[in-house]
Structure formats: structure tokens, C-alpha cells
Motif scaffolding. Sequence first.
Motif, PDB file in Angstrom:
ATOM      1  N   VAL A   1      21.934  28.794  78.927  1.00  0.00           N
ATOM      2  CA  VAL A   1      23.264  28.239  79.167  1.00  0.00           C
ATOM      3  C   VAL A   1      24.296  28.993  78.339  1.00  0.00           C
ATOM      4  CG1 VAL A   1      24.720  26.176  78.949  1.00  0.00           C
ATOM      5  CG2 VAL A   1      22.377  25.957  79.790  1.00  0.00           C
ATOM      6  N   ASP A   2      23.939  29.317  77.104  1.00  0.00           N
ATOM      7  CA  ASP A   2      24.866  30.043  76.237  1.00  0.00           C
ATOM      8  C   ASP A   2      25.099  31.481  76.686  1.00  0.00           C
ATOM      9  OD1 ASP A   2      25.334  27.854  74.690  1.00  0.00           O
ATOM     10  OD2 ASP A   2      24.044  28.481  73.024  1.00  0.00           O
ATOM     11  N   LEU A   3      24.217  32.026  77.500  1.00  0.00           N
ATOM     12  CA  LEU A   3      24.426  33.376  78.019  1.00  0.00           C
ATOM     13  C   LEU A   3      25.691  33.455  78.868  1.00  0.00           C
ATOM     14  CD1 LEU A   3      20.921  34.632  79.185  1.00  0.00           C
ATOM     15  CD2 LEU A   3      22.333  35.586  77.377  1.00  0.00           C
ATOM     16  N   PHE A   4      26.029  32.358  79.540  1.00  0.00           N
ATOM     17  CA  PHE A   4      27.155  32.356  80.465  1.00  0.00           C
ATOM     18  C   PHE A   4      28.371  31.613  79.923  1.00  0.00           C
ATOM     19  CE2 PHE A   4      23.361  32.952  82.980  1.00  0.00           C
ATOM     20  CZ  PHE A   4      23.719  34.058  83.721  1.00  0.00           C
ATOM     21  N   ARG A   5      28.294  31.150  78.701  1.00  0.00           N
ATOM     22  CA  ARG A   5      29.397  30.383  78.126  1.00  0.00           C
ATOM     23  C   ARG A   5      30.540  31.320  77.749  1.00  0.00           C
ATOM     24  NH1 ARG A   5      28.152  25.428  74.623  1.00  0.00           N
ATOM     25  NH2 ARG A   5      26.493  25.706  76.074  1.00  0.00           N
ATOM     26  N   CYS A   6      31.736  30.914  78.110  1.00  0.00           N
ATOM     27  CA  CYS A   6      32.934  31.649  77.710  1.00  0.00           C
ATOM     28  C   CYS A   6      33.517  30.952  76.485  1.00  0.00           C
ATOM     29  CB  CYS A   6      33.974  31.644  78.818  1.00  0.00           C
ATOM     30  SG  CYS A   6      33.449  32.511  80.292  1.00  0.00           S
ATOM     31  N   GLY A   7      34.280  31.649  75.736  1.00  0.00           N
ATOM     32  CA  GLY A   7      34.926  31.040  74.586  1.00  0.00           C
ATOM     33  C   GLY A   7      36.156  30.251  74.982  1.00  0.00           C
ATOM     34  N   MET A   8      36.810  29.687  74.013  1.00  0.00           N
ATOM     35  CA  MET A   8      38.103  29.018  74.161  1.00  0.00           C
ATOM     36  C   MET A   8      38.046  27.771  75.044  1.00  0.00           C
ATOM     37  SD  MET A   8      40.265  31.436  72.770  1.00  0.00           S
ATOM     38  CE  MET A   8      41.404  32.594  73.464  1.00  0.00           C
ATOM     39  N   GLY A   9      36.911  27.097  75.110  1.00  0.00           N
ATOM     40  CA  GLY A   9      36.835  25.841  75.842  1.00  0.00           C
ATOM     41  C   GLY A   9      36.775  25.968  77.354  1.00  0.00           C
ATOM     42  N   TYR A  10      36.704  27.177  77.865  1.00  0.00           N
ATOM     43  CA  TYR A  10      36.655  27.386  79.318  1.00  0.00           C
ATOM     44  C   TYR A  10      35.216  27.586  79.748  1.00  0.00           C
ATOM     45  CZ  TYR A  10      36.996  29.695  83.815  1.00  0.00           C
ATOM     46  OH  TYR A  10      36.828  30.041  85.128  1.00  0.00           O
ATOM     47  N   ASP A  11      34.783  26.843  80.744  1.00  0.00           N
ATOM     48  CA  ASP A  11      33.452  27.026  81.322  1.00  0.00           C
ATOM     49  C   ASP A  11      33.605  27.655  82.699  1.00  0.00           C
ATOM     50  OD1 ASP A  11      32.004  26.005  79.245  1.00  0.00           O
ATOM     51  OD2 ASP A  11      31.877  23.986  80.076  1.00  0.00           O
ATOM     52  N   ASN A  12      32.883  28.738  82.918  1.00  0.00           N
ATOM     53  CA  ASN A  12      32.921  29.353  84.241  1.00  0.00           C
ATOM     54  C   ASN A  12      32.009  28.566  85.188  1.00  0.00           C
ATOM     55  OD1 ASN A  12      30.220  30.389  84.068  1.00  0.00           O
ATOM     56  ND2 ASN A  12      30.974  31.983  82.724  1.00  0.00           N
ATOM     57  N   PRO A  13      32.052  28.826  86.484  1.00  0.00           N
ATOM     58  CA  PRO A  13      31.256  28.052  87.448  1.00  0.00           C
ATOM     59  C   PRO A  13      29.749  28.110  87.183  1.00  0.00           C
ATOM     60  CG  PRO A  13      32.934  29.318  88.597  1.00  0.00           C
ATOM     61  CD  PRO A  13      32.965  29.755  87.161  1.00  0.00           C
ATOM     62  N   ILE A  14      29.252  29.237  86.731  1.00  0.00           N
ATOM     63  CA  ILE A  14      27.818  29.347  86.446  1.00  0.00           C
ATOM     64  C   ILE A  14      27.451  28.437  85.282  1.00  0.00           C
ATOM     65  CG2 ILE A  14      25.974  30.900  85.682  1.00  0.00           C
ATOM     66  CD1 ILE A  14      27.480  33.134  87.173  1.00  0.00           C
ATOM     67  N   THR A  15      28.263  28.414  84.245  1.00  0.00           N
ATOM     68  CA  THR A  15      27.990  27.548  83.098  1.00  0.00           C
ATOM     69  C   THR A  15      28.034  26.082  83.509  1.00  0.00           C
ATOM     70  OG1 THR A  15      28.946  29.184  81.617  1.00  0.00           O
ATOM     71  CG2 THR A  15      28.699  26.979  80.757  1.00  0.00           C
ATOM     72  N   ARG A  16      28.985  25.704  84.346  1.00  0.00           N
ATOM     73  CA  ARG A  16      29.064  24.308  84.800  1.00  0.00           C
ATOM     74  C   ARG A  16      27.804  23.922  85.568  1.00  0.00           C
ATOM     75  NH1 ARG A  16      34.631  25.437  85.576  1.00  0.00           N
ATOM     76  NH2 ARG A  16      34.287  25.881  87.773  1.00  0.00           N
ATOM     77  N   LEU A  17      27.306  24.824  86.419  1.00  0.00           N
ATOM     78  CA  LEU A  17      26.086  24.531  87.166  1.00  0.00           C
ATOM     79  C   LEU A  17      24.896  24.397  86.219  1.00  0.00           C
ATOM     80  CD1 LEU A  17      24.524  24.296  89.881  1.00  0.00           C
ATOM     81  CD2 LEU A  17      24.214  26.760  89.741  1.00  0.00           C
ATOM     82  N   LEU A  18      24.782  25.311  85.269  1.00  0.00           N
ATOM     83  CA  LEU A  18      23.644  25.287  84.353  1.00  0.00           C
ATOM     84  C   LEU A  18      23.688  24.087  83.402  1.00  0.00           C
ATOM     85  CD1 LEU A  18      23.351  29.070  83.456  1.00  0.00           C
ATOM     86  CD2 LEU A  18      21.924  27.745  85.018  1.00  0.00           C
ATOM     87  N   ARG A  19      24.884  23.598  83.095  1.00  0.00           N
ATOM     88  CA  ARG A  19      25.020  22.489  82.162  1.00  0.00           C
ATOM     89  C   ARG A  19      24.780  21.136  82.815  1.00  0.00           C
ATOM     90  NH1 ARG A  19      29.614  22.212  78.257  1.00  0.00           N
ATOM     91  NH2 ARG A  19      28.073  22.100  76.631  1.00  0.00           N
ATOM     92  N   LYS A  20      24.696  21.102  84.158  1.00  0.00           N
ATOM     93  CA  LYS A  20      24.463  19.844  84.848  1.00  0.00           C
ATOM     94  C   LYS A  20      23.142  19.252  84.370  1.00  0.00           C
ATOM     95  CE  LYS A  20      25.566  19.121  89.211  1.00  0.00           C
ATOM     96  NZ  LYS A  20      25.586  19.341  90.675  1.00  0.00           N
TER      97      LYS A  20
END
Length: 107
Positions: free
Chosen positions: A82-101
Amino acid sequence: MNTLTILNAVLCAVIALRLLMFRRASGCHRPWASRLAYALVLVTGSVPIRTIFGAPLPVDVTSLAINAVLCAAVLAVRGNVVDLFRCGMGYDNPITRLLRKTHDHAR
């Protein structure tokens, strides 16, 4: 077997082993993240196995560089895909949102 093939096999083995040894502390189960980690373990784990048994995949400098960057990234996030796709500054990209479900247990 040349040096690039051996280096590629070592990098892929490190990636697979680090992903296999990931332990989530108290987090919840994330099915998509688990599936991605499983797929990465299968793909990267097959490279050293094929190399050991004499059927290595062709390797060039560019594929070795890609695997080196992936290896460094997996080690940096301690195997947390999940952290591989995490962006900084509080923004989650679509891949991170899917993986965090998380898996909903509501019935």
C-alpha cells in the motif's frame, strides 16, 4: 549464466522474501493489497527459481534497473505494498484508495 542474470535473480529473490516477511502490526486486512503482494511474490519469486534450474529469463540492463528500483522501493516501505503507491501531502491516488479498501464484515 552471466552476471546480469545472477544479479536479476538476487534482486527478485530479495523482493519476494521481503514481501513474504511483511507483518502488519494491528492494521486491518486489505484484500486488494494482499492480492497485489501475492502476485508480486509469485512473479518475482519465479525468477530465481527459474535461474537455479537453468531456465533463466533474458535480462538486459534496463530490466535489471527496473528490478533494482522496485527492490529499493519494497525495502524502503518494509514490504507494505500500500505504501508503494502512497503519495505525500494527504493525497491518495486511485490505486492507493483501491488497495486501502478493507474487507467489510457487515452482514
